[in-house]
Structure formats: structure tokens, C-alpha cells
Write a protein that holds these residues in place. Sequence first.
Motif, mmCIF file in Angstrom:
data_model
loop_
_atom_site.group_PDB
_atom_site.id
_atom_site.type_symbol
_atom_site.label_atom_id
_atom_site.label_comp_id
_atom_site.label_asym_id
_atom_site.label_seq_id
_atom_site.Cartn_x
_atom_site.Cartn_y
_atom_site.Cartn_z
ATOM 1 N N GLY A 181 50.676 12.397 65.596
ATOM 2 C CA GLY A 181 49.875 11.334 65.008
ATOM 3 C C GLY A 181 50.690 10.094 64.690
ATOM 4 N N VAL A 182 51.901 10.287 64.179
ATOM 5 C CA VAL A 182 52.775 9.141 63.888
ATOM 6 C C VAL A 182 53.099 8.386 65.171
ATOM 7 C CG1 VAL A 182 55.045 8.454 63.039
ATOM 8 C CG2 VAL A 182 53.744 10.223 61.829
ATOM 9 N N ILE A 183 53.435 9.104 66.220
ATOM 10 C CA ILE A 183 53.757 8.456 67.497
ATOM 11 C C ILE A 183 52.530 7.747 68.066
ATOM 12 C CG2 ILE A 183 54.461 8.907 69.888
ATOM 13 C CD1 ILE A 183 56.196 11.190 68.822
ATOM 14 N N GLY A 184 51.376 8.412 67.998
ATOM 15 C CA GLY A 184 50.163 7.779 68.497
ATOM 16 C C GLY A 184 49.844 6.489 67.783
ATOM 17 N N ALA A 185 50.004 6.469 66.454
ATOM 18 C CA ALA A 185 49.741 5.245 65.696
ATOM 19 C C ALA A 185 50.715 4.134 66.086
ATOM 20 C CB ALA A 185 49.840 5.538 64.204
ATOM 21 N N ALA A 186 51.960 4.519 66.419
ATOM 22 C CA ALA A 186 52.966 3.512 66.764
ATOM 23 C C ALA A 186 52.722 2.877 68.127
ATOM 24 C CB ALA A 186 54.358 4.140 66.719
ATOM 25 N N VAL A 187 52.141 3.627 69.072
ATOM 26 C CA VAL A 187 52.023 3.108 70.445
ATOM 27 C C VAL A 187 50.633 2.554 70.767
ATOM 28 C CG1 VAL A 187 53.755 4.759 71.225
ATOM 29 C CG2 VAL A 187 51.338 5.330 71.468
ATOM 30 N N THR A 188 49.655 2.743 69.881
ATOM 31 C CA THR A 188 48.289 2.343 70.230
ATOM 32 C C THR A 188 48.184 0.855 70.500
ATOM 33 O OG1 THR A 188 47.319 4.176 68.994
ATOM 34 C CG2 THR A 188 45.902 2.296 69.437
ATOM 35 N N GLY A 189 48.862 0.028 69.704
ATOM 36 C CA GLY A 189 48.786 -1.414 69.916
ATOM 37 C C GLY A 189 49.244 -1.810 71.307
ATOM 38 N N ARG A 190 50.319 -1.193 71.785
ATOM 39 C CA ARG A 190 50.813 -1.512 73.123
ATOM 40 C C ARG A 190 49.841 -1.031 74.196
ATOM 41 N NH1 ARG A 190 55.582 0.530 70.597
ATOM 42 N NH2 ARG A 190 57.115 -1.115 70.155
ATOM 43 N N VAL A 191 49.228 0.129 73.977
ATOM 44 C CA VAL A 191 48.270 0.641 74.960
ATOM 45 C C VAL A 191 47.063 -0.283 75.048
ATOM 46 C CG1 VAL A 191 46.748 2.574 75.542
ATOM 47 C CG2 VAL A 191 49.023 3.016 74.623
ATOM 48 N N VAL A 192 46.554 -0.729 73.900
ATOM 49 C CA VAL A 192 45.410 -1.649 73.908
ATOM 50 C C VAL A 192 45.778 -2.948 74.623
ATOM 51 C CG1 VAL A 192 43.909 -3.039 72.444
ATOM 52 C CG2 VAL A 192 44.360 -0.662 71.845
ATOM 53 N N SER A 193 46.980 -3.465 74.358
ATOM 54 C CA SER A 193 47.417 -4.706 75.037
ATOM 55 C C SER A 193 47.535 -4.503 76.533
ATOM 56 C CB SER A 193 48.766 -5.166 74.467
ATOM 57 O OG SER A 193 48.661 -5.452 73.088
ATOM 58 N N GLY A 194 47.914 -3.290 76.953
ATOM 59 C CA GLY A 194 48.143 -3.052 78.367
ATOM 60 C C GLY A 194 46.888 -2.780 79.161
ATOM 61 N N VAL A 195 45.975 -1.963 78.632
ATOM 62 C CA VAL A 195 44.817 -1.549 79.433
ATOM 63 C C VAL A 195 43.487 -2.055 78.874
ATOM 64 C CG1 VAL A 195 46.038 0.511 80.214
ATOM 65 C CG2 VAL A 195 44.524 0.674 78.229
#
Length: 461
Positions: A271-285
Motif C-alpha cells: 500500500g505504501v508503494i502504491g500510494a507513492a507511484v500512483t501520481g506517476r502512473v496517472v501522469s503516464g497513462v
Amino acid sequence: MSALAARVPDLLRKRAFRRYWTALSVSLVGDQISLIAIPLVAVLVLDADAAEMGLLKTAELLPALLLSLPAGAWIDGRSGRRRIMVAADLLRAVLVLSLPVAYALDALTLTQLYAVAFAIGAFTVLFDICNATVFVSLVPKDRFVAGNSLLNGSRAMAFVGGPGVGGLLVQLLAAPLALLADALTFLCSAVMLARIAPAEPPPAPPAKGYATEGLRWALRHPTMRAMFAASGTVQFFNLMFHTLFVLYATTELGLGAGALGVILGSGAIGGVIGAAVTGRVVSGVGIGPTILLGFAGFTVPLLLVPLAGGPGPLIITLLFLAEFLSSVGLMLLDISSGSLLAALMPDSLRSRVTGASRTVNYGFRPLGALAGGALGTVLGLRPTLWIATAGATLCFVWLLPSPVPRLRVLPEAAINQEPPPVPDPVDPPPRPAPVRRPGSPGDSVGTACRIKRGGRRKRDM
């Protein structure tokens, strides 16, 4: 020092949001403490059996199911949602404090525990529904994903540290006295929220059908309707899964408490990792594909659980991967879908739509738990877990034909956007004008009558 300050997220540099984030983060840790301490009070102090533990869990869940719609209607008609949140925190602190006080006086009963669990759940409904408005009052629309990432990151961190803190406090102080720490978190949250002053939208004036207007609006809106249906599907099958998971892992797979703790801890780290990377995923896809990825990441890895078998290390590895990957997907889903729903809800309906969403989410939970218990008894644990994990992936049936997969950014005009009006079936469409040959008798009179009738119809609409 300057390099460290540069890494602080922009939102946390704003005093109002920082206090708001601190309030919710502290409260989340308290929730994790009470998640362990209250059931342990029932078991260790009051000798509750399985049926009484079921009643305790029901008392915790019922307020969200029964009160979310009326609470949303009441809150939309009020100003000062932040003040309601402060009052809810203070009242929850008093309720939690009543348990160690009653324990110290040797007057603690299961009836009090049920009542306190229900009342805390009721004030949590008020707090959470008000929070939907306070969040959008503090966070600009283009920062919704960043704000939700910070809040969900705090939630994931609470999942990592909260149970350990709660267990240590129970061991050192006894279960009822550990709740003193939970009460303290509510007081800290109230102090932090009292020190902000967000510019909230004005209250909505009541009208006919006011209480159910949020639900009707959501069901008419194609994106909201699809998200509600997908969420309800996941909630139903996920509760089937969680009702049987611990029993399955201990009795059929032979895992001990230590191994289960490691597996569940992997979920918190995911969950900690998911919260950290979500912003980049949204920006990418884009926001819509991230929601689909979140639903897939949350549901598909859990298929490894009924698949697990063989040597002990293989079983632990499969369950570890299932919990870890599912938790990463859950953060992707919660952050992206929470941001989209925040953007889509009109300010005048925000609390009522939030209440409708909570009713859908919590309404399917007890149904899923009952279905899991019944099917587990009739079919067995592993076949029921196959049904639960495979059934959860059916959420895509609702999402794929909806606008969600095509969304790349949060809708620009969505915050106050209403869905297209539904045409009145009583009012028939205008009849096409008869075709007349040029120069035919009555042509000019017919045209004038048609224009006049059309104009009157337009005014009637």
C-alpha cells in the motif's frame, strides 16, 4: 537541509493542508489501534463468543449502511462542515474514553461495547461525508491526485505501524486502557482541524426529493453509475473473500499466526508503494486507465490465494505476492477513483452523493459476508474463494462500456457539472411540419402557424 525541503510535496508546504493531513493521519493510526483493542476487550475482558463478536462487527458496520444517505442530506443543508468534523472527533473521543472508565469501575458490559461501536460508527459517517467537501475546499482540482496520494499514503503507513502499536499497548496496558491512545488521536485530530478555515461551498436549499437527489444524480450520470456498479461488485465479492481467508489460511493451508502476520504486513508495504507511484502512473497513462489498472491490480492477484498449495514456502510466497500486489492495486484504485469522483460531484450535491456512495459500498459488505459464510459451509472454503476472487474481476463488465477507459485527465468542468436532463416522456416530440410545394395555397399561413406552435412548445419546455 534545502535539498530535503525541496522534496516535501507542494501541498504539505501549505499550512492549512498540512494541518488537515496531520489530523487525518493521526486519526488513522487511532483507527488501527481500536481495530485491535476493541475486539480484544470483547474477547479478553468480556469473554465474547463467536455470535457476540458477529454482533459487535454488525454494530460497527450498520451506521454506514443506515445513516449515510440521511447524513449526506443533512450535511448538504448545513454550513461549517469542518466544525461538524471537529465535533465528531470530540464525541468519538468521549465515547472511546467511556470504555476504560467503565473498566476501571468494573462496570463494562457487552451492551456498552455494542452501543459505543455503533455510536462511533455514526459519528465516523458524519466525519467522512464532511471530509469530502473539506478536501475539495483545500485542494485545487489539478492537485486532487497528489492530495489523495498523501492521504492514502498515511493510511498505508497506519496499516504498517498501527497494529503493532496497538498490540504493544494492549500487552503493556491491557486492552481497555490501550483505548486511551485512541481517544488521544481523536483529540489531536480535533485540535488540528479547529486551526484551519477552508472556504466551503454554501449549503444547498432543501427541495422535493432532496434526501435521495444525490443517489438519483449518480445513477443518471454514466461515469458515476459505472463506478458505483463496479465498486458494489468488488465490495460484495471481496467480503466473501475476507470472511473466509483467515480460516482457509489456518485450517486448509496450515499457516500459523506468525506467517499470517508477515503476509498481512506485505500488504501494508504494498500500500505504501502504491500510494507513492500512483501520481506517476496517472501522469503516464491517464486517470481512466489508472482506475482500470487499479481494479485489475486489486482483484486479479487474489486468484493466487485459492491457487495456493504444495510446500509451505510456496504457499507463503503465493499469499505474499497476492497480498502485496493487491494492496498496490488498491492504492492505485482508491487514489485515482477518489480523485475522479471528487471532480465529478457537484458542490451542491457532494455530501449526498458521498452518502450514496458509502451506502452502496457498505450495503454490499454484509451481503458478501453472509454469502461467503453460506457458500463456504455448503461448497467448502477453496471453491468459495475461487468464486469470490473470480467474481470480483466482474467489475470490468461495468467499466469497459462506460466513459472511464477514455478519460485521460480529470474533467475540466465537472465540479459543478450536472448530467444531461432526462426528457419528459409525457411531452411528445414535435411533429415534423408537412412538406408544401412552393406557392401552394396557405403556404405562408402554414409556416406562420408552425413557427407559432414551435415557439409555444419551446416556452413550455
